[in-house]
Design a protein around this motif. Sequence first.
Motif, mmCIF file in Angstrom:
data_model
loop_
_atom_site.group_PDB
_atom_site.id
_atom_site.type_symbol
_atom_site.label_atom_id
_atom_site.label_comp_id
_atom_site.label_asym_id
_atom_site.label_seq_id
_atom_site.Cartn_x
_atom_site.Cartn_y
_atom_site.Cartn_z
ATOM 1 N N ALA A 86 11.421 29.626 76.663
ATOM 2 C CA ALA A 86 10.964 28.260 76.231
ATOM 3 C C ALA A 86 11.826 28.198 74.677
ATOM 4 N N ASP A 87 11.803 29.326 74.075
ATOM 5 C CA ASP A 87 12.478 29.234 72.714
ATOM 6 C C ASP A 87 13.913 28.863 72.872
ATOM 7 N N ALA A 88 14.615 29.511 73.838
ATOM 8 C CA ALA A 88 16.042 29.246 74.143
ATOM 9 C C ALA A 88 16.256 27.589 74.751
ATOM 10 N N LEU A 89 15.199 26.999 75.065
ATOM 11 C CA LEU A 89 15.257 25.749 75.427
ATOM 12 C C LEU A 89 15.225 24.706 74.216
ATOM 13 N N GLY A 90 14.574 25.309 73.203
ATOM 14 C CA GLY A 90 14.166 24.751 71.907
ATOM 15 C C GLY A 90 13.580 23.362 72.050
ATOM 16 N N ASP A 91 13.963 22.123 71.390
ATOM 17 C CA ASP A 91 13.205 20.969 71.370
ATOM 18 C C ASP A 91 13.142 20.439 72.853
ATOM 19 N N LYS A 92 13.867 21.076 73.607
ATOM 20 C CA LYS A 92 13.567 20.406 75.165
ATOM 21 C C LYS A 92 12.041 20.916 75.772
ATOM 22 N N VAL A 93 11.358 21.541 75.109
ATOM 23 C CA VAL A 93 10.118 21.904 75.457
ATOM 24 C C VAL A 93 9.062 21.482 74.491
ATOM 25 N N ARG A 94 8.102 20.620 74.901
ATOM 26 C CA ARG A 94 7.193 20.180 73.950
ATOM 27 C C ARG A 94 5.668 20.788 74.284
ATOM 28 N N LEU A 95 5.192 21.242 73.495
ATOM 29 C CA LEU A 95 3.726 22.217 73.764
ATOM 30 C C LEU A 95 2.672 21.247 73.304
ATOM 31 N N GLY A 96 1.499 21.475 73.725
ATOM 32 C CA GLY A 96 0.095 20.833 73.434
ATOM 33 C C GLY A 96 0.267 19.266 73.725
ATOM 34 N N VAL A 97 1.023 18.784 74.911
ATOM 35 C CA VAL A 97 1.325 17.527 75.469
ATOM 36 C C VAL A 97 0.814 17.636 77.039
ATOM 37 N N ARG A 98 -0.366 16.543 76.945
ATOM 38 C CA ARG A 98 -1.086 16.603 78.500
ATOM 39 C C ARG A 98 -0.523 15.374 79.116
ATOM 40 N N VAL A 99 -0.046 15.460 80.171
ATOM 41 C CA VAL A 99 0.410 14.116 80.978
ATOM 42 C C VAL A 99 -0.786 13.722 81.971
ATOM 43 N N THR A 100 -1.027 12.408 81.149
ATOM 44 C CA THR A 100 -2.353 11.782 81.952
ATOM 45 C C THR A 100 -1.899 10.865 83.047
ATOM 46 N N GLY A 101 -0.752 10.360 83.233
ATOM 47 C CA GLY A 101 -0.338 9.425 84.237
ATOM 48 C C GLY A 101 1.279 9.321 84.343
ATOM 49 N N VAL A 102 1.562 8.952 85.927
ATOM 50 C CA VAL A 102 3.114 9.016 85.972
ATOM 51 C C VAL A 102 2.992 7.670 86.908
ATOM 52 N N SER A 103 4.271 6.789 86.608
ATOM 53 C CA SER A 103 4.077 5.437 87.637
ATOM 54 C C SER A 103 5.664 5.162 87.228
ATOM 55 N N ARG A 104 6.055 4.035 87.923
ATOM 56 C CA ARG A 104 7.473 3.474 87.769
ATOM 57 C C ARG A 104 7.227 2.331 86.760
ATOM 58 N N SER A 105 8.032 2.147 85.892
ATOM 59 C CA SER A 105 7.873 1.278 84.738
ATOM 60 C C SER A 105 7.760 -0.173 85.225
ATOM 61 N N GLY A 106 6.715 -0.768 85.152
ATOM 62 C CA GLY A 106 6.469 -2.072 85.297
ATOM 63 C C GLY A 106 5.892 -2.373 86.791
#
Length: 461
Positions: A101-121
Amino acid sequence: MNATTTDAAQLPVVVIGAGPAGLAAAAHLVERGIEPLVLEAGAQAGAAVREWAHVRLFSTWDEITDPAAEKLLAPTGWLKPDASAYPTGGDWAEQYLRPLADALGDKVRLGVRVTGVSRSGRDRIVDADRQAQPFVVHVAYADGREERLFARAVVDASGTWATPNPAGASGLPALGEKAAADRVAYRVPDLADPATRARYAGRRTAVIGSGASAFTALATLADLAKSEDGAGTKMMWILRRGISGSTFGGGTADQLPARGALGLAAKAAVDEGHADPVTGFRTEAVERDAEGRLILAAEDGRRLDPVDEVIVLTGFRPDLSFLDELRLGLDERLQAPVELAPLIDPNQYSCGTVRPHGAKELSHPEEGVYLVGMKSYGRAPTFLALTGYEQVRSVAAAIAGDRESAERVELVLPETGVCGGAGLFDRPHADEATDTGGGCCAPAPSLIQLGTGAPAPSCGS
């Protein structure tokens, strides 16, 4: 932020979960020049694995690291641990997942919970221009902030650790199970923790389940019963089926010596009188007696003697709630992708006999979304870490448009390929692995089912 159909190809691929499969997926995407964005609900990479840090894996280091991830780590000075050693979940998280995760750097965000996924609009019922729209991912932060992110594709590697199966034999919580939450656990206990040890020492505990995690709980509580501070520790082992020659696994004939030894340790717990088996018991209710102890009641009317604690190790299931607006093609029984389900049916296969598979078997009617890792297996307890790494290699190739690579199998599984599973946690060396085991992915209460699922499931719980 707005995303148009013309710039969708420039968007990142959102990867949900910074566990073994999620971080490996990110490494493969980076290798192909595609920008990943890994979203992890926990405060650290491998948050779920850290919750079973005390469990030793069945797999060696050589079987739980991904080739693309190793390439990404190489420039950082990372050195792979002894390939023949059997790490604990804590070792895996600290010595591999955190550095990755450290090697991936800012490509990894911690403390972020996904609450939904859809197609835009587009909600799930709209056909018009659907495939041309990017994905929209709604997220929530620990401080209450919300945000929507856009992605060209979504790889869900969130696992199943957070959603263990209940005690109720119907698949629903037993009556009174939630009310008894103060005395019901769904994980293999860490008896090295003083508070946890005190919770079970000298008490009567019901262990529900028949997989590697249940074996681990039986074996470790039996060790507690034989210790100086554990006098009086007793178990009741609840099985929904009867005891047969295969109940404790293959023993010394098991292709996986560590797994076979774990079954033998559980059998010893029974033979030595530390655990009393109760067979054909399908839990319907959890009641309390006048002293607050728990009484398990079965569908057939049987009521067992009171116990102080209950440990439920009956497997895991995927959380599909935040994917409701996507068009997923899932098997009605296993909740796994329809083309994958026949290959992983636990009634037909063990983890060592599931053939490698990739993007084709993991595809859904909603193009560009993939469930990988433990989550791709739905409720099947036969997951293998090496298989997960092959999954994400193929998926990354498919996202990159390299269909030839996506459809090519690049993994040869060893005959002793390991399922995810919990193991005994006090044997650190490879030469002692025949006395203990763990999960390649997550321990599982059913276990691992990697995972019962302690994180990981066992080959048949």
